[in-house]
Design a protein around this motif. Sequence first.
Motif, PDB file in Angstrom:
ATOM      1  N   VAL A 246       0.860  -1.189   0.000  1.00  0.00           N
ATOM      2  CA  VAL A 246       0.000   0.000   0.000  1.00  0.00           C
ATOM      3  C   VAL A 246       0.890   1.230   0.000  1.00  0.00           C
TER       4      VAL A 246
ATOM      5  N   LEU B 244      -7.915   2.369  -1.851  1.00  0.00           N
ATOM      6  CA  LEU B 244      -8.530   2.173  -0.547  1.00  0.00           C
ATOM      7  C   LEU B 244      -9.489   3.315  -0.246  1.00  0.00           C
TER       8      LEU B 244
ATOM      9  N   ALA C 273      -6.270  -2.637   5.797  1.00  0.00           N
ATOM     10  CA  ALA C 273      -6.062  -3.198   4.462  1.00  0.00           C
ATOM     11  C   ALA C 273      -5.300  -4.511   4.517  1.00  0.00           C
TER      12      ALA C 273
ATOM     13  N   HIS D 139       0.551   5.584   0.342  1.00  0.00           N
ATOM     14  CA  HIS D 139      -0.383   6.663   0.672  1.00  0.00           C
ATOM     15  C   HIS D 139       0.376   7.951   0.981  1.00  0.00           C
TER      16      HIS D 139
ATOM     17  N   ALA E 189      -3.266   0.333  -3.517  1.00  0.00           N
ATOM     18  CA  ALA E 189      -2.823  -0.974  -3.061  1.00  0.00           C
ATOM     19  C   ALA E 189      -2.619  -1.898  -4.248  1.00  0.00           C
TER      20      ALA E 189
END
Length: 324
Positions: A114, A308, A135, A116, A319
Amino acid sequence: MPAPDGTPDAGLPGPAGSAVRRRAARWLTAGAVVWAAAMALHASVPNAGVNAGSLFQTLLPWTGLGVPLLLALAAVLRSRIAAVAVLAPAVVWVTLFGGALTDKRSGGGDLTVVSHNVDEGNTDPAGTARVLAAAGADVLALEELSDASAAVYSRELAAAYPHHAVIGGVGIWSRHPLADVKAVPIMPWTRAMRATVRAPEGPPVAVYAVHLASVRVSAAGFTTGRRNDAARELAAALRSETAPRVVVLGDFNGAYRDRALSPVTSRLRSAQGEAGAGLGFTWPAAFPVVRIDDVLVRGMTPRAAWTLPATGSDHLPVAARLSR
């Protein structure tokens, strides 16, 4: 009676009205052909000193909106020739992005990652950490960390991710041990790092967390100089990378098709492009219009890619599930 070019007389008075409609239909037909050519040859659209070509490529998925507009104008003019010409940009758009409208996600994969941009102005880093932990990824790469927020993420993610490293504004959290952690000098201040993730089963993976410089659209054009310089520095680091399996996670402040990022993207594949569903836009989170956050790989096979739920950031997390 139809005009010689196939445009029926729509009721405008006299021969002058028919001439206006024929002229408008010819312009519309030419416009549709030019629009299709620009889409098909997007890599050749000139930057013209204001990076217009890069901006056009960043917004390329939205060029499809020109198709219903052109078709509506053809209907107003009642021009069969113009309506047929509109098929050209429609076909080009489907060729470029039709595959993105299919669900290419599949099962399998032994490493979930992932990325972010958590937004330095995020007022709820603890809540963001909970969304990311939910997640169930093996590796998290976070960008735009402040000293204060990095401490919050370290605390909130400690139980699920016992291994982590933060350098400057980027960090990597992992369920598995990290080795060879180092900064990657792409800008005067640290906006990229590298670590080797050593899972108990399977070969190690070189993981990069990166945050290229921001861009701006202003009266001066699409200002991308610092981002482009950072992309070239990142590409140089990737050229010297000896690990056979590489994952680059981050906020690239540009789309995968943007020619300015080709020093990086020519060496890596997009997980979203190969194993996603939809266009996967990530920014701004409230109404995403571009995908500037991505998971790029080399020596690995993407099995699925997705975004997500929104957090307190102005970006959506991305992701991917990968096979080593």
